[in-house]
Design a protein around this motif. Structure first.
Motif, mmCIF file in Angstrom:
data_model
loop_
_atom_site.group_PDB
_atom_site.id
_atom_site.type_symbol
_atom_site.label_atom_id
_atom_site.label_comp_id
_atom_site.label_asym_id
_atom_site.label_seq_id
_atom_site.Cartn_x
_atom_site.Cartn_y
_atom_site.Cartn_z
ATOM 1 N N PHE A 1 -25.280 78.846 -55.946
ATOM 2 C CA PHE A 1 -24.020 79.516 -56.260
ATOM 3 C C PHE A 1 -23.191 79.684 -54.993
ATOM 4 C CE2 PHE A 1 -27.141 80.700 -59.382
ATOM 5 C CZ PHE A 1 -26.457 80.642 -60.584
ATOM 6 N N ASP A 2 -21.905 79.408 -55.103
ATOM 7 C CA ASP A 2 -20.983 79.495 -53.979
ATOM 8 C C ASP A 2 -20.437 80.921 -53.874
ATOM 9 O OD1 ASP A 2 -18.977 79.298 -52.101
ATOM 10 O OD2 ASP A 2 -18.007 77.554 -53.017
ATOM 11 N N LEU A 3 -20.861 81.650 -52.852
ATOM 12 C CA LEU A 3 -20.445 83.038 -52.692
ATOM 13 C C LEU A 3 -19.085 83.179 -52.045
ATOM 14 C CD1 LEU A 3 -23.810 84.679 -51.507
ATOM 15 C CD2 LEU A 3 -22.924 84.396 -53.839
ATOM 16 N N THR A 4 -18.472 82.061 -51.676
ATOM 17 C CA THR A 4 -17.142 82.135 -51.056
ATOM 18 C C THR A 4 -16.029 82.107 -52.100
ATOM 19 O OG1 THR A 4 -16.855 79.731 -50.780
ATOM 20 C CG2 THR A 4 -18.026 80.932 -49.021
ATOM 21 N N LYS A 5 -16.390 81.831 -53.362
ATOM 22 C CA LYS A 5 -15.387 81.730 -54.427
ATOM 23 C C LYS A 5 -15.804 82.585 -55.609
ATOM 24 C CE LYS A 5 -14.307 76.996 -53.083
ATOM 25 N NZ LYS A 5 -14.462 75.583 -53.467
ATOM 26 N N GLU A 6 -15.242 83.771 -55.687
ATOM 27 C CA GLU A 6 -15.552 84.661 -56.807
ATOM 28 C C GLU A 6 -14.863 84.156 -58.065
ATOM 29 O OE1 GLU A 6 -15.562 89.484 -57.653
ATOM 30 O OE2 GLU A 6 -14.944 88.693 -55.710
ATOM 31 N N VAL A 7 -15.543 84.285 -59.218
ATOM 32 C CA VAL A 7 -14.969 83.852 -60.493
ATOM 33 C C VAL A 7 -14.864 85.042 -61.443
ATOM 34 C CG1 VAL A 7 -15.835 81.493 -60.238
ATOM 35 C CG2 VAL A 7 -17.221 83.192 -61.457
ATOM 36 N N GLU A 8 -14.213 84.817 -62.561
ATOM 37 C CA GLU A 8 -14.020 85.869 -63.565
ATOM 38 C C GLU A 8 -15.370 86.333 -64.116
ATOM 39 O OE1 GLU A 8 -11.809 86.338 -67.917
ATOM 40 O OE2 GLU A 8 -11.284 84.660 -66.592
ATOM 41 N N THR A 9 -15.467 87.640 -64.345
ATOM 42 C CA THR A 9 -16.710 88.210 -64.873
ATOM 43 C C THR A 9 -16.970 87.702 -66.293
ATOM 44 O OG1 THR A 9 -16.414 90.193 -63.551
ATOM 45 C CG2 THR A 9 -17.897 90.367 -65.433
ATOM 46 N N PRO A 10 -18.163 87.186 -66.549
ATOM 47 C CA PRO A 10 -18.500 86.689 -67.892
ATOM 48 C C PRO A 10 -18.680 87.852 -68.872
ATOM 49 C CG PRO A 10 -20.085 85.933 -66.225
ATOM 50 C CD PRO A 10 -19.240 86.992 -65.600
ATOM 51 N N PRO A 11 -18.862 87.531 -70.164
ATOM 52 C CA PRO A 11 -19.107 88.583 -71.157
ATOM 53 C C PRO A 11 -20.411 89.337 -70.870
ATOM 54 C CG PRO A 11 -18.653 86.471 -72.229
ATOM 55 C CD PRO A 11 -18.823 86.195 -70.763
ATOM 56 N N THR A 12 -20.551 90.490 -71.494
ATOM 57 C CA THR A 12 -21.791 91.266 -71.377
ATOM 58 C C THR A 12 -22.946 90.415 -71.891
ATOM 59 O OG1 THR A 12 -20.595 93.319 -71.722
ATOM 60 C CG2 THR A 12 -22.961 93.387 -72.097
ATOM 61 N N PRO A 13 -24.043 90.340 -71.140
ATOM 62 C CA PRO A 13 -25.175 89.528 -71.620
ATOM 63 C C PRO A 13 -25.764 90.123 -72.900
ATOM 64 C CG PRO A 13 -25.790 90.779 -69.664
ATOM 65 C CD PRO A 13 -24.317 90.969 -69.848
ATOM 66 N N TRP A 14 -26.330 89.254 -73.709
ATOM 67 C CA TRP A 14 -26.899 89.676 -74.989
ATOM 68 C C TRP A 14 -27.967 90.768 -74.775
ATOM 69 C CZ3 TRP A 14 -27.911 83.944 -76.696
ATOM 70 C CH2 TRP A 14 -26.675 83.323 -76.965
ATOM 71 N N GLY A 15 -27.876 91.822 -75.566
ATOM 72 C CA GLY A 15 -28.876 92.880 -75.529
ATOM 73 C C GLY A 15 -28.631 93.951 -74.490
ATOM 74 N N TRP A 16 -27.558 93.852 -73.713
ATOM 75 C CA TRP A 16 -27.244 94.848 -72.686
ATOM 76 C C TRP A 16 -25.961 95.568 -73.064
ATOM 77 C CZ3 TRP A 16 -30.402 95.423 -68.293
ATOM 78 C CH2 TRP A 16 -31.432 94.481 -68.188
ATOM 79 N N GLU A 17 -25.785 96.757 -72.567
ATOM 80 C CA GLU A 17 -24.585 97.535 -72.871
ATOM 81 C C GLU A 17 -23.787 97.787 -71.609
ATOM 82 O OE1 GLU A 17 -25.626 101.122 -74.831
ATOM 83 O OE2 GLU A 17 -26.689 100.122 -76.462
ATOM 84 N N ASP A 18 -22.463 97.891 -71.760
ATOM 85 C CA ASP A 18 -21.600 98.222 -70.617
ATOM 86 C C ASP A 18 -21.682 99.694 -70.300
ATOM 87 O OD1 ASP A 18 -20.618 95.704 -69.954
ATOM 88 O OD2 ASP A 18 -19.177 95.787 -71.594
#
Length: 195
Positions: free
Chosen positions: A178-195
């Motif tokens: 994973f390239d840590l120099t380029k931040e990307v948009e946050t993906p959806p909440t992973p299945w089975g986890w809560e925000d």
């Protein structure tokens, strides 16, 4: 080829053990420095790529995103999104003696646990600030007997995070960088986890 791979992994293990002492600077054991540096990524997401992937690989051609989602006291969760599949989360826990445990939390879309989940390993020592090894633990061996020889490792530096798996009993491996120099948009909440 298999003997060479096993010899290389043994040399890596020995190297980590021998150099772990050297990796203890003013900040403490390698595992604590690794943990602190990983925690600095909390809340951020990064895109990755398979290294040496074949067309038969389950991740081939899919967008791969890691999200350092939570950094609680002694626990870091990192969902690993593969295209539209949000079933995987890497869970790192700091154990007594400053060693790190890696577990793989797998869920179905409805949030229920997969039949094969919570496998992984515990680092055999405090490791290095930029590298942690996780040989398969007993829980993994009981759950997935053929995974008894699995070794996972994570490397972390200023520009990249890599997740790796080597199965010592065959030529199968997974390497995602994973390239840590380029931040990307946050993906959806992973299945089975809560925000």
């Amino acid at each position: 080829m298999k003997k060479l791979s096993i010899a290389l992994l043994i040399m890596l293990f020995v190297g980590v053990k021998v150099h772990a002492q050297r990796d203890q600077g003013p900040q403490g054991p390698g595992s604590l420095v690794f943990w602190e540096n990983l925690s600095k990524l909390c809340g951020r997401s990064f895109e990755g790529e398979m290294i040496n992937a074949s067309e038969n690989d389950q991740f081939y051609g899919k967008k791969l995103v890691m999200h350092v989602r939570t950094c609680e006291d002694g626990k870091i969760t990192i969902p690993f999104h593969v295209g539209d599949d949000h079933s995987r989360t890497w869970v790192l826990t700091m154990e007594e003696g400053n060693v790190i445990k890696l577990k793989h939390d797998h869920r179905h879309e409805d949030g229920s646990e997969d039949r094969v989940t919570q496998y992984g390993g515990i680092s055999s020592n405090t490791g290095m600030a930029r590298l942690q090894f996780f040989p398969a633990d007993k829980e993994t061996t009981d759950l997935i007997p053929y995974a008894a020889t699995n070794v996972w490792w994570i490397s972390l530096d200023d520009t990249s995070f890599s997740y790796n798996l080597r199965r010592i009993n065959n030529d199968s491996s997974i390497n995602v960088k994973f390239d840590l120099t380029k931040e990307v948009e946050t993906p959806p909440t992973p299945w089975g986890w809560e925000d």
